[in-house]
Write an enzyme that holds these catalytic residues in place. Structure first.
Site, PDB file in Angstrom:
ATOM      1  N   ASN A 120     -14.669  19.312  15.916  1.00 60.60           N
ATOM      2  CA  ASN A 120     -13.279  19.022  15.057  1.00 60.60           C
ATOM      3  C   ASN A 120     -11.935  18.613  15.618  1.00 60.60           C
ATOM      4  O   ASN A 120     -11.435  17.472  15.367  1.00 60.60           O
ATOM      5  CB  ASN A 120     -12.888  20.296  14.228  1.00 60.60           C
ATOM      6  CG  ASN A 120     -13.789  21.012  13.404  1.00 60.60           C
ATOM      7  OD1 ASN A 120     -14.927  20.370  13.080  1.00 60.60           O
ATOM      8  ND2 ASN A 120     -13.745  22.479  12.858  1.00 60.60           N
ATOM      9  N   THR A 165      12.057 -17.639 -10.157  1.00 67.22           N
ATOM     10  CA  THR A 165      11.914 -16.189 -10.632  1.00 67.22           C
ATOM     11  C   THR A 165      11.346 -15.828 -11.933  1.00 67.22           C
ATOM     12  O   THR A 165      11.501 -16.901 -12.686  1.00 67.22           O
ATOM     13  CB  THR A 165      13.206 -15.360 -10.842  1.00 67.22           C
ATOM     14  OG1 THR A 165      14.036 -16.248 -11.717  1.00 67.22           O
ATOM     15  CG2 THR A 165      14.234 -15.603  -9.327  1.00 67.22           C
ATOM     16  N   HIS A 166      10.375 -14.948 -12.095  1.00 67.66           N
ATOM     17  CA  HIS A 166       9.713 -15.087 -13.326  1.00 67.66           C
ATOM     18  C   HIS A 166       8.886 -16.213 -13.554  1.00 67.66           C
ATOM     19  O   HIS A 166       8.709 -16.556 -14.794  1.00 67.66           O
ATOM     20  CB  HIS A 166      10.570 -14.812 -14.773  1.00 67.66           C
ATOM     21  CG  HIS A 166      11.678 -13.701 -14.679  1.00 67.66           C
ATOM     22  ND1 HIS A 166      11.474 -12.373 -15.029  1.00 67.66           N
ATOM     23  CD2 HIS A 166      12.843 -14.010 -14.081  1.00 67.66           C
ATOM     24  CE1 HIS A 166      12.668 -11.856 -14.613  1.00 67.66           C
ATOM     25  NE2 HIS A 166      13.619 -12.734 -14.103  1.00 67.66           N
ATOM     26  N   LYS A 293     -15.131 -30.479  -8.661  1.00 68.16           N
ATOM     27  CA  LYS A 293     -14.304 -29.090  -8.310  1.00 68.16           C
ATOM     28  C   LYS A 293     -14.059 -28.871  -6.920  1.00 68.16           C
ATOM     29  O   LYS A 293     -14.841 -29.020  -5.948  1.00 68.16           O
ATOM     30  CB  LYS A 293     -14.837 -27.801  -9.189  1.00 68.16           C
ATOM     31  CG  LYS A 293     -14.831 -28.065 -10.517  1.00 68.16           C
ATOM     32  CD  LYS A 293     -13.775 -27.012 -11.383  1.00 68.16           C
ATOM     33  CE  LYS A 293     -13.152 -25.870 -10.839  1.00 68.16           C
ATOM     34  NZ  LYS A 293     -13.387 -24.649 -11.462  1.00 68.16           N
ATOM     35  N   ASN A 295     -12.761 -25.529  -5.167  1.00 66.49           N
ATOM     36  CA  ASN A 295     -12.196 -24.210  -5.649  1.00 66.49           C
ATOM     37  C   ASN A 295     -11.319 -23.383  -4.475  1.00 66.49           C
ATOM     38  O   ASN A 295     -11.824 -23.497  -3.264  1.00 66.49           O
ATOM     39  CB  ASN A 295     -13.017 -23.287  -6.087  1.00 66.49           C
ATOM     40  CG  ASN A 295     -13.736 -23.952  -7.466  1.00 66.49           C
ATOM     41  OD1 ASN A 295     -12.958 -24.525  -8.176  1.00 66.49           O
ATOM     42  ND2 ASN A 295     -14.977 -23.827  -7.640  1.00 66.49           N
ATOM     43  N   TYR A 327     -10.045  22.310   8.960  1.00 62.70           N
ATOM     44  CA  TYR A 327     -10.940  21.364   8.990  1.00 62.70           C
ATOM     45  C   TYR A 327     -11.948  21.785   7.636  1.00 62.70           C
ATOM     46  O   TYR A 327     -12.370  22.981   7.247  1.00 62.70           O
ATOM     47  CB  TYR A 327     -11.870  21.262  10.071  1.00 62.70           C
ATOM     48  CG  TYR A 327     -13.092  20.234   9.796  1.00 62.70           C
ATOM     49  CD1 TYR A 327     -12.850  18.722  10.299  1.00 62.70           C
ATOM     50  CD2 TYR A 327     -14.499  20.455   9.439  1.00 62.70           C
ATOM     51  CE1 TYR A 327     -13.701  17.855   9.948  1.00 62.70           C
ATOM     52  CE2 TYR A 327     -15.234  19.344   8.990  1.00 62.70           C
ATOM     53  CZ  TYR A 327     -14.958  18.294   9.404  1.00 62.70           C
ATOM     54  OH  TYR A 327     -15.788  17.043   9.239  1.00 62.70           O
ATOM     55  N   GLN A 332     -14.917  14.480   6.681  1.00 63.78           N
ATOM     56  CA  GLN A 332     -15.755  13.120   7.086  1.00 63.78           C
ATOM     57  C   GLN A 332     -15.562  11.831   6.091  1.00 63.78           C
ATOM     58  O   GLN A 332     -15.908  10.711   6.440  1.00 63.78           O
ATOM     59  CB  GLN A 332     -17.084  13.621   6.968  1.00 63.78           C
ATOM     60  CG  GLN A 332     -18.298  12.618   7.415  1.00 63.78           C
ATOM     61  CD  GLN A 332     -19.592  13.188   7.638  1.00 63.78           C
ATOM     62  OE1 GLN A 332     -19.633  14.395   8.655  1.00 63.78           O
ATOM     63  NE2 GLN A 332     -20.607  13.163   6.891  1.00 63.78           N
TER      64      GLN A 332
END
Ligand code: ARG
Length: 478
Positions: A120, A165-166, A293, A295, A327, A332
């Site tokens: 522990n 903004t927005h 494409k 990507n 503990y 774990q």
């Protein structure tokens, strides 16, 4: 199974004395953590070496045995580094794997190593050492990305784009200002990882299973040997708590959220609709079907991975919630989230640094978008404020001007002084000349504003701050 076999199950457990039956194989598989906690091996060995030396120095075990133990541990360390150590799930975790191997190597003397120690306090120590390194690694990754952001910003002080903004065009800004914003977020992220050092400054070793030890351990010695400021002050807290791990996970999650926002912008900006940037071939992928494409998979994956890093934080919060002191084996479950967040954050910082360093900026396209005259509406309202008009009235008047321009489909900048005065008699002579992009940027010269001098100043400060961070990291490394 014969009684003899029961008493000597195939892989003898280090806690086998009290048991007469072998562990069910399903339970063995279920409870083993060795598949992942082997990542703690080097910290576990460091802790064990420090502990063994202290046991010798305090006379708790014979010093001749200490040399044998330390030599054995060092050999195990070499095997692990070389990848030749055979981790055995029957031995549960890294602590028992190391001890069992030590016994194979040096015989019964190995049995003295665990004196005055429990798994522990051992695992708490390993974790503290791991987290200290992981926080530094995160800071190094962040520093690299900050460096790239600063460099690219310096290159683009003159590049103008709409600030949003927005996701609606709001006011013009310099690209340098935009990227410096992320650099500032990352600087605070690094600060959060640095703060963790203060919470990891005390050594768990010596807390034992829960209440310390009856043996005269020297906790100051092991703490100093492992680079801590001293021993922890409450043995129960020491074995029960995981808040430093939670703090690490939280700092990682916040940083990932910043990376995710940056990634989202790269995805949007590289679309045909925006066309602000183009990712380098080395940081993009193609489509298996559509030949045209290119990507933005790299920023998309970064954005996607932010989910798992946030999940890791929530996962450990939930594991710890409701655990009575001290503990419990639930703890774990701390390891996989921690290891995963550390690795994921490191990877994401690296690919974001690469993506940004190699990104092509479409300066013209950004500039065109910033030419939208409506971005200057606020400046017109502030011109009225300078004439003594209350801001709300100015806002109202300019709102009507904007509506008029939209209705007639005309450019705000084409209005004459007389046109403006029809909306507010307070417009001073020359108000129609006020509306320029350059002016909009340069007149915002307050600290933190978009004026060239302010942006350059901010970048200079960022450069200095980053240099100190790099120096601090180098000093901590040596
Ligand atoms: N593998 C365990 C963990 O990670 C080590 C501590 C086990 N302690 C115990 N009392 N079973 O938490």
């Amino acid at each position: 199974m014969s009684t003899e076999e029961r008493r000597n199950p195939p892989a003898a457990k280090l806690w086998g004395g009290r048991f007469s039956e072998a562990t069910d194989p399903t339970v063995e598989r279920f409870s083993a953590s060795i598949a992942f906690d082997q990542a703690l091996a080097r910290y576990d060995l460091r802790g064990s070496v420090a502990h063994a030396r202290m046991l010798g120095d305090t006379g708790i075990i014979p010093s001749g045995d200490v040399d044998t133990i330390v030599a054995g541990l060092e050999e195990i360390g070499r095997d692990i580094e070389a990848g030749t150590f055979d981790f055995d799930p029957a031995l549960e975790d890294i602590h028992m794997n190391v001890e069992a191997r030590l016994t194979q190597r040096i015989g019964a003397v190995a049995g003295r190593l665990h004196t005055g120690r429990s798994r522990n306090d051992q695992v708490a120590t390993d974790l503290a050492l791991y987290l200290r390194d992981a926080a530094r690694a995160a800071r190094r990754g962040i520093a690299t990305l900050r460096g790239v952001l600063i460099e690219r910003a310096q290159e683009h002080v003159g590049t103008v784009l709409p600030g949003y903004t927005h996701l609606q065009r709001a006011q013009p800004v310099r690209l340098a200002h935009h990227w410096h914003a992320y650099e500032q977020m990352l600087t605070r992220d690094a600060g959060r990882f640095t703060d963790l050092d203060a919470r990891l400054s005390l050594c768990p070793l010596g807390a034992g299973a829960i209440a310390g030890s009856t043996l005269p351990l020297d906790r100051d010695q092991t703490a100093a040997a492992l680079g801590f400021d001293g021993p922890t002050t409450n043995s129960m807290d020491t074995v029960a708590s995981r808040d430093a791990a939670l703090e690490f996970l939280s700092a990682a999650a916040i940083c990932m959220i910043h990376l995710s926002r940056m990634a989202e912008e790269l995805v949007m900006w590289s679309s045909s609709e925006f066309g602000f940037v183009e990712l380098a071939d080395a940081y993009s992928t193609g489509s298996s079907l559509m030949p045209q494409k290119k990507n933005p998979d790299v920023p998309e994956i970064v954005r996607g991975k932010s989910g798992r890093v946030v999940g890791n934080l929530v996962s450990l919060l939930m594991s710890v919630k409701g655990l009575p002191l001290t503990y419990n084996r639930d703890l774990q479950e701390d390891k996989e989230p921690i290891f995963d967040s550390a690795r994921t954050l490191g990877d994401c910082l690296e690919v974001m640094a690469g993506s940004l360093a190699t990104l092509r900026v479409n300066v013209e396209r950004m500039g065109e978008a910033a030419q939208d005259p409506m971005l200057l509406a606020t400046d017109l309202a502030e011109a009225l404020v300078r004439e003594g008009v209350p801001f709300r009235e100015a806002h109202e008047a300019v709102g009507r001007i904007v509506a008029h321009c939209v209705e007639k489909d005309i450019d705000l900048r084409s209005l004459s002084h007389a046109d403006l005065q029809a909306f507010s008699p307070a417009f001073p002579a020359g108000a129609d000349q006020l509306l320029s992009l350059e002016r909009a940027l340069e007149e915002r010269s307050l600290p933190g504003g978009t004026a060239r001098a302010r942006v350059e100043e901010a970048l200079a400060v960022a450069t200095d701050t980053l240099a100190s961070e790099r120096a601090a990291l180098a000093a901590e490394n040596s």
